[in-house]
Design a protein around this motif. Structure first.
Motif, PDB file in Angstrom:
ATOM      1  N   CYS A 127     -16.738 -42.292  48.690  1.00  9.22           N
ATOM      2  CA  CYS A 127     -15.810 -41.192  48.418  1.00  9.22           C
ATOM      3  C   CYS A 127     -16.334 -40.324  47.275  1.00  9.22           C
ATOM      4  O   CYS A 127     -15.785 -40.282  46.190  1.00  9.22           O
ATOM      5  N   GLY A 128     -17.400 -39.628  47.530  1.00 10.42           N
ATOM      6  CA  GLY A 128     -18.016 -38.788  46.514  1.00 10.42           C
ATOM      7  C   GLY A 128     -19.371 -38.330  47.006  1.00 10.42           C
ATOM      8  O   GLY A 128     -19.725 -38.547  48.164  1.00 10.42           O
ATOM      9  N   LEU A 188     -14.382 -41.805  39.641  1.00  8.91           N
ATOM     10  CA  LEU A 188     -13.672 -41.476  40.881  1.00  8.91           C
ATOM     11  C   LEU A 188     -12.179 -41.520  40.602  1.00  8.91           C
ATOM     12  O   LEU A 188     -11.604 -42.589  40.374  1.00  8.91           O
ATOM     13  N   ASP A 191      -6.601 -39.717  42.717  1.00 16.72           N
ATOM     14  CA  ASP A 191      -6.284 -38.762  43.774  1.00 16.72           C
ATOM     15  C   ASP A 191      -7.426 -38.652  44.778  1.00 16.72           C
ATOM     16  O   ASP A 191      -7.193 -38.594  45.990  1.00 16.72           O
ATOM     17  N   GLN A 192      -8.655 -38.592  44.256  1.00 16.65           N
ATOM     18  CA  GLN A 192      -9.820 -38.549  45.139  1.00 16.65           C
ATOM     19  C   GLN A 192      -9.865 -39.771  46.035  1.00 16.65           C
ATOM     20  O   GLN A 192     -10.046 -39.675  47.254  1.00 16.65           O
ATOM     21  N   CYS A 196      -9.378 -40.209  50.267  1.00 11.25           N
ATOM     22  CA  CYS A 196     -10.364 -40.825  51.164  1.00 11.25           C
ATOM     23  C   CYS A 196      -9.751 -41.984  51.935  1.00 11.25           C
ATOM     24  O   CYS A 196      -9.986 -42.146  53.139  1.00 11.25           O
TER      25      CYS A 196
END
Length: 252
Positions: A127-128, A188, A191-192, A196
């Motif tokens: 997730c990034g 991370l 919210d991010q 995801c």
């Protein structure tokens, strides 16, 4: 292996989560890495280092280093696997500094999925930007001993919670196991991560890739290593380094 998303979801959430943490290694077997001549170092593009370069392979793995390296490592690894953590703690730095940095060796990690927390973590390390995948995975393995009690507690919490709402299963799993704070400390945001993990289709696709490749390549335990397509006999850094040397990652 073709498996429907519904079947995947059932198998992930019905699995004995706590037990899956205890035994992850299997017979890596094989010893099929071919011997090669010594290979000279390959310079990275100007202003760059091979250890900073990452791209996603056609198999959904994250390749660190020279994408055209003559020696290619593939590791099937579970993020909740103590044997995978032991390999990372011993071998990640020498592998990157002594081999990947030369441009002769690339290092691809493909996620093996043993349980729902494994899959949750696999989604979070993805997730990034691609470049954070290896560092975040390493952080999980470096800290796995501390994370395991949280995962066990999370398993107990979810097992008494009843059926989890579709679309929020992995969001709630991350919350129950305390993953949000762990990843927030490493860049991370909650919210991010939650965004995801709310994309259930993409999360389950990670498990689908694993199921297909486990069957295709006969992967029965983690970690399992391949060097140029040959299965490495063993699961330790010493085993892998011996295979790299055999394949040509050495000087005259």
């Amino acid at each position: 292996m073709t498996t429907s998303p519904k079947r995947l979801a059932y198998s992930i959430f019905a699995a004995p989560i706590a037990l899956a943490l205890a035994a992850c290694s299997g017979d890596a077997g094989g010893g099929a890495v071919e011997e090669g001549d010594p290979i000279a170092s390959i310079e990275a593009p100007e202003g760059q280092a091979w250890t900073d370069m990452v791209e996603v392979s056609e198999y959904g793995g994250y390749v660190l280093g020279n994408p055209d390296a003559p020696i290619k490592i593939v590791e099937y690894a579970s993020l909740t696997c103590p044997a995978c953590a032991a390999f990372t703690q011993e071998g990640a730095e020498p592998l990157k500094q002594n081999y990947v940095s030369t441009g002769v060796v690339s290092y691809e990690i493909r996620n093996a999925v043993l349980n729902m927390f494994d899959l949750t973590l696999a989604a979070m390390v993805r997730c990034g930007p691609d470049e954070v995948y290896h560092p975040l995975s390493d952080q999980v393995w470096y800290n796995l001993a501390a994370l395991q009690p949280q995962i066990q507690q999370g398993a107990q919490t979810l097992q008494t919670a009843g059926e989890l709402p579709e679309g929020q299963r992995f969001v709630l799993a991350a919350d129950a196991a305390g993953f949000y704070d762990f990843f927030a400390q490493r860049g991370l945001s909650r919210d991010q991560a939650a965004a995801c993990l709310s994309d259930t289709e993409n999360v389950l696709a990670i498990d689908e890739l694993w199921q297909e490749q486990a069957e295709e390549f006969g992967v029965q335990g983690t970690p399992t290593f391949f060097v140029n397509g040959g299965r490495v006999d063993g699961i330790t850094w010493a085993n892998l380094e011996e295979a790299l040397q055999r394949a040509g990652a050495r000087t005259e």
